[in-house]
Design a protein around this motif. Sequence first.
Motif, PDB file in Angstrom:
ATOM      1  N   TYR A   1       0.961  -1.220  -0.164  1.00 44.09           N
ATOM      2  CA  TYR A   1      -0.076  -0.019   0.032  1.00 44.09           C
ATOM      3  C   TYR A   1       0.756   1.261   0.106  1.00 44.09           C
ATOM      4  N   ALA A   2       1.846   1.148   0.802  1.00 40.76           N
ATOM      5  CA  ALA A   2       2.717   2.278   1.094  1.00 40.76           C
ATOM      6  C   ALA A   2       3.664   2.541  -0.384  1.00 40.76           C
ATOM      7  N   LEU A   3       4.024   1.690  -0.956  1.00 42.12           N
ATOM      8  CA  LEU A   3       4.761   1.538  -2.078  1.00 42.12           C
ATOM      9  C   LEU A   3       4.137   2.347  -3.237  1.00 42.12           C
ATOM     10  N   THR A   4       2.915   1.736  -3.564  1.00 40.13           N
ATOM     11  CA  THR A   4       2.316   2.295  -4.686  1.00 40.13           C
ATOM     12  C   THR A   4       0.774   2.211  -4.826  1.00 40.13           C
ATOM     13  N   SER A   5       0.342   1.610  -3.469  1.00 41.93           N
ATOM     14  CA  SER A   5      -1.037   1.624  -3.536  1.00 41.93           C
ATOM     15  C   SER A   5      -1.715   0.759  -4.488  1.00 41.93           C
ATOM     16  N   GLY A   6      -0.871  -0.454  -4.793  1.00 41.67           N
ATOM     17  CA  GLY A   6      -1.476  -1.485  -5.491  1.00 41.67           C
ATOM     18  C   GLY A   6      -0.671  -1.441  -6.935  1.00 41.67           C
ATOM     19  N   THR A   7      -0.997  -2.418  -7.729  1.00 43.24           N
ATOM     20  CA  THR A   7      -0.555  -2.557  -9.218  1.00 43.24           C
ATOM     21  C   THR A   7      -1.562  -2.221 -10.066  1.00 43.24           C
ATOM     22  N   ALA A   8      -0.845  -1.536 -11.264  1.00 39.80           N
ATOM     23  CA  ALA A   8      -2.071  -0.828 -12.167  1.00 39.80           C
ATOM     24  C   ALA A   8      -2.870  -1.912 -12.754  1.00 39.80           C
ATOM     25  N   PHE A   9      -4.050  -1.653 -13.036  1.00 36.98           N
ATOM     26  CA  PHE A   9      -5.319  -2.518 -13.145  1.00 36.98           C
ATOM     27  C   PHE A   9      -5.127  -3.304 -14.656  1.00 36.98           C
ATOM     28  N   SER A  10      -4.956  -2.545 -15.542  1.00 41.61           N
ATOM     29  CA  SER A  10      -5.026  -3.465 -17.075  1.00 41.61           C
ATOM     30  C   SER A  10      -4.085  -4.331 -16.881  1.00 41.61           C
ATOM     31  N   PRO A  11      -2.803  -4.164 -16.468  1.00 45.86           N
ATOM     32  CA  PRO A  11      -1.695  -5.592 -16.556  1.00 45.86           C
ATOM     33  C   PRO A  11      -2.145  -6.649 -15.407  1.00 45.86           C
ATOM     34  N   GLN A  12      -3.006  -6.299 -14.510  1.00 38.46           N
ATOM     35  CA  GLN A  12      -3.475  -7.379 -13.824  1.00 38.46           C
ATOM     36  C   GLN A  12      -4.421  -8.566 -14.707  1.00 38.46           C
ATOM     37  N   TYR A  13      -5.287  -7.600 -15.748  1.00 39.59           N
ATOM     38  CA  TYR A  13      -6.011  -8.307 -16.593  1.00 39.59           C
ATOM     39  C   TYR A  13      -5.258  -9.096 -17.460  1.00 39.59           C
ATOM     40  N   ALA A  14      -4.088  -8.643 -17.965  1.00 40.02           N
ATOM     41  CA  ALA A  14      -3.210  -9.269 -18.840  1.00 40.02           C
ATOM     42  C   ALA A  14      -2.736 -10.689 -18.363  1.00 40.02           C
ATOM     43  N   LEU A  15      -2.254 -10.464 -17.015  1.00 42.96           N
ATOM     44  CA  LEU A  15      -1.707 -11.638 -16.388  1.00 42.96           C
ATOM     45  C   LEU A  15      -2.584 -12.812 -15.929  1.00 42.96           C
ATOM     46  N   THR A  16      -3.870 -12.106 -15.604  1.00 48.74           N
ATOM     47  CA  THR A  16      -4.970 -13.291 -15.336  1.00 48.74           C
ATOM     48  C   THR A  16      -5.268 -13.990 -16.706  1.00 48.74           C
ATOM     49  N   ALA A  17      -5.437 -13.336 -17.895  1.00 45.62           N
ATOM     50  CA  ALA A  17      -5.913 -14.035 -19.109  1.00 45.62           C
ATOM     51  C   ALA A  17      -4.596 -15.079 -19.446  1.00 45.62           C
ATOM     52  N   ILE A  18      -3.356 -14.647 -19.306  1.00 43.33           N
ATOM     53  CA  ILE A  18      -2.169 -15.536 -19.800  1.00 43.33           C
ATOM     54  C   ILE A  18      -2.243 -16.683 -18.739  1.00 43.33           C
ATOM     55  N   PHE A  19      -2.266 -16.366 -17.485  1.00 44.46           N
ATOM     56  CA  PHE A  19      -2.167 -17.623 -16.550  1.00 44.46           C
ATOM     57  C   PHE A  19      -3.479 -18.405 -16.772  1.00 44.46           C
ATOM     58  N   LYS A  20      -4.514 -17.994 -17.017  1.00 40.40           N
ATOM     59  CA  LYS A  20      -5.747 -19.012 -17.101  1.00 40.40           C
ATOM     60  C   LYS A  20      -5.605 -19.804 -18.547  1.00 40.40           C
ATOM     61  N   ALA A  21      -4.881 -19.098 -19.479  1.00 41.29           N
ATOM     62  CA  ALA A  21      -4.895 -19.837 -20.677  1.00 41.29           C
ATOM     63  C   ALA A  21      -3.739 -20.850 -20.652  1.00 41.29           C
ATOM     64  N   CYS A  22      -2.658 -20.737 -19.666  1.00 47.53           N
ATOM     65  CA  CYS A  22      -1.780 -21.949 -19.419  1.00 47.53           C
ATOM     66  C   CYS A  22      -2.661 -22.797 -18.298  1.00 47.53           C
ATOM     67  N   ASN A  23      -3.181 -22.442 -17.515  1.00 49.10           N
ATOM     68  CA  ASN A  23      -4.005 -23.374 -16.714  1.00 49.10           C
ATOM     69  C   ASN A  23      -4.888 -24.269 -17.623  1.00 49.10           C
ATOM     70  N   ASP A  24      -5.533 -23.758 -18.328  1.00 52.17           N
ATOM     71  CA  ASP A  24      -6.686 -24.631 -19.207  1.00 52.17           C
ATOM     72  C   ASP A  24      -5.749 -25.337 -20.392  1.00 52.17           C
ATOM     73  N   GLY A  25      -4.614 -25.088 -20.424  1.00 54.76           N
ATOM     74  CA  GLY A  25      -3.955 -25.644 -21.392  1.00 54.76           C
ATOM     75  C   GLY A  25      -4.095 -25.284 -22.816  1.00 54.76           C
ATOM     76  N   SER A  26      -4.513 -24.066 -23.186  1.00 57.80           N
ATOM     77  CA  SER A  26      -4.720 -23.432 -24.489  1.00 57.80           C
ATOM     78  C   SER A  26      -3.586 -22.759 -24.795  1.00 57.80           C
ATOM     79  N   TYR A  27      -2.650 -22.411 -23.865  1.00 62.49           N
ATOM     80  CA  TYR A  27      -1.600 -21.712 -24.359  1.00 62.49           C
ATOM     81  C   TYR A  27      -0.432 -22.243 -23.617  1.00 62.49           C
ATOM     82  N   ASN A  28       0.680 -22.672 -24.580  1.00 59.69           N
ATOM     83  CA  ASN A  28       1.891 -23.378 -24.107  1.00 59.69           C
ATOM     84  C   ASN A  28       2.987 -22.244 -23.958  1.00 59.69           C
ATOM     85  N   PHE A  29       3.140 -21.580 -22.669  1.00 61.21           N
ATOM     86  CA  PHE A  29       3.949 -20.397 -22.752  1.00 61.21           C
ATOM     87  C   PHE A  29       5.552 -20.732 -22.931  1.00 61.21           C
ATOM     88  N   ALA A  30       5.921 -21.975 -22.967  1.00 57.56           N
ATOM     89  CA  ALA A  30       7.470 -22.352 -23.177  1.00 57.56           C
ATOM     90  C   ALA A  30       7.667 -22.325 -24.688  1.00 57.56           C
TER      91      ALA A  30
END
Lengths: 439, 439
Positions: free
Chosen positions: B304-333
């Motif tokens: 909180y004291a450092l930046t009051s959280g992380t910018a919103f839109s990049p959180q959506y980006a990372l969520t989508a990528i993790f989800k695709a990796c988890n679902d097996g629809s994207y292979n990050f390697a």
Amino acid sequence: MQNIPFDRALVDEIIAKNKIKSVGAASIREVKKIIDDVESATGEKFVRMEMGIPGIPAVQLGVDAEIEALKNGCAAIYPDIYGTKELKHETARFVKNFLDVEVEDDACVPTVGSMQGSFAAFMTIARLDEKKNKILFIDPGFPVQKQQWNILGIETLHFDVYDYRGEKLEAKLEEYLATGEVAAMIYSSPNNPAWFSFNEMELEIIAKVANKYDVIVLEDLAYFGMDFRQDYSKPGVAPYQPTVAKWAKKFVLMISGSKIFSYAGQRIAVMVISKDLFDMKTEHMKKYFTQDCFGRAIIFGSLYALTSGTAFSPQYALTAIFKACNDGSYNFAEPLKEYGIKAEQMKKALVENGFKIVYDKDLDVDVADGFYFTFSYPGLTGEELLSELAYYGISAISLGVCRSTRTEGARACVSLVPNEMIPVFAERVKKFHEDHPIK
Amino acid sequence: MQNIPFDRALVDEIIAKNKIKSVGAASIREVKKIIDDVESATGEKFVRMEMGIPGIPAVQLGVDAEIEALKNGCAAIYPDIYGTKELKHETARFVKNFLDVEVEDDACVPTVGSMQGSFAAFMTIARLDEKKNKILFIDPGFPVQKQQWNILGIETLHFDVYDYRGEKLEAKLEEYLATGEVAAMIYSSPNNPAWFSFNEMELEIIAKVANKYDVIVLEDLAYFGMDFRQDYSKPGVAPYQPTVAKWAKKFVLMISGSKIFSYAGQRIAVMVISKDLFDMKTEHMKKYFTQDCFGRAIIFGSLYALTSGTAFSPQYALTAIFKACNDGSYNFAEPLKEYGIKAEQMKKALVENGFKIVYDKDLDVDVADGFYFTFSYPGLTGEELLSELAYYGISAISLGVCRSTRTEGARACVSLVPNEMIPVFAERVKKFHEDHPIK
């Protein structure tokens, strides 16, 4: 649907279930939970004034610029720690156009919100001189800035400026700065929570005393141009947003996109460092930084170590918005005036019903109507007032958390109150007054 | 166009003009300036290996999600400090799917890059116990993490792990941790700069000694899954990325989007805190935080004291990528394997021409081919080697800045070397070898 006030037993049961002592003493997060529960139990909406967050959409041309930058591939590239060339340039233009102050592009640096700006500034300032490392808060102020110093483990000083406005400010500042222990002082103007604004005479006093004792001034301009008594929104045309930068030698200005451009979600702000401060060197700082002056230490030392710069696409957003303001093609104040109109109506309803405005004057004139206002009710402490208002579907936060000495008061933020709720607010306030006759 | 090596007089003149002693001793920024000048004077491109930055576009489905979130208005809304519900959930799933470790959603928190993750962790860890507040760096490592402690003003310990791989690691860790002064230890695996990877036996030793002395383990997984000797990219299927979290009680894992998803521009990462650490309470921390346990202190205090959280839109980006990796629809390697192929070719060219790989083994097997490799040349120090390679249009950084004891070595990052430059690299290395006969 329930009448106002709500059934006290029902509300008390919800409070007990949430294990809090009283609504007035609860944290914002706890208050939010109580409100959610009461709203769901009664079917009635609260007039929510506890959060200081934007109530209008982000400036669209910023969003458009950010989307464009993402399409062009900015997500893959580490942003430079000192910010993009274009953002630095448009910031310096903005400072010239709206503050009438000349700064170099190099002195303008993006931060992850002004929260990071103040943290980085504090962390660097505290390392300049072992014996001169305290900060003076000209209160009331933003609670988290105090928390930033707590975490850094460094002592703070503060006083409530309410009784020291105008010429009285000089002697009060002398009292603290003459000790030689103060490295910097900080305030916000327009003020959070009290919405007063320092006038030019006061800012000149702050600069004069700061220059005398070689103290750094941190001016938090989170509410830049939102004193709607004047039109500060025309580029290169007076009147200009009053600023200490007109007179102070060593200053950091913090300009956040969160409120003035409703851009809170993307954590984007800029800090503007004066030339004298940028070039400042001390022996003590060498212990903590490999860089040889304040400007390089805060950028390549502190900001690098904190987050390695600011996310790329929000820098494009802020660049586009600054540029449009500078070019005169976008007027940032227009959409914000709605806050002033709401504040005027809500303060009127309160005053007509026995409430007082706590921080009511800028010396001889009324404070502006804007994002925040402060209020109290005769015979009640701030905590009692907030607890009691909860039964009337009204929420706010106590002035105590903003280190105000006016503990009878509460801070209200108008941003999240929809226009159609203002008559509802007036009715609830009237009912509150009827139920709480002033002795 | 000039032949390789460049005209020495020309290069020396550029070096003198830029006022640096030697290319090998210069900072990355100074090296960049020299290279720009030499390229422009000779018309020849350098083989650039000094920067550790992505060389491929950001994962598109992240960019798409971020654009969508911006269109839906996320820019105006303060993100919650602890992160969006969806990101927390997909992170916990990712940790289960690819590390085979169970963590709670609450323990997964976004940060402004892993730079903020380590800073927030350091700042919180250093406040847990006045007498147990040093950090042990299992080196070589990322130079800025050391700088973070310098700025915080807290003492660090470090050793180069090259001579203490395998079972020897236990006695070496005991030596430091038995003093009772160590609060935490940190390492990256795969390692920056050396690209070795700890195996499960070594990670179990680290956890065992940490548990014995109640020490926190910070595991920097910036290069998660990029040891291409194994396929760690299938969700819920062995083999899994080896991690200390299998055995350690108190840990923080840092997973950055910068390298594995080529998302460096948007400053997005997550930290994953173990339950034992999240719930940890100490008396000393109350001096700095109003929160009552490590997990709440690092989130609602430090982040909180450092930046009051992380910018919103990049959180959506990372969520989508993790989800695709988890679902097996994207292979990050898949897109990252290019780094391994380039490393293999470049190391081969070096070894064939008298160069050595410095950190060459993971115990009895060769280190993987990936983002970084380390190299040296008989008879030259790292500084001499880098200065000499500049005449051959090749740049890298010295291992000394990564606190390696192998000061004869240099770190190369393959990411920015285009495929068509690899034969050019091989030729230049061959020429270098011809000009520098090994005695």
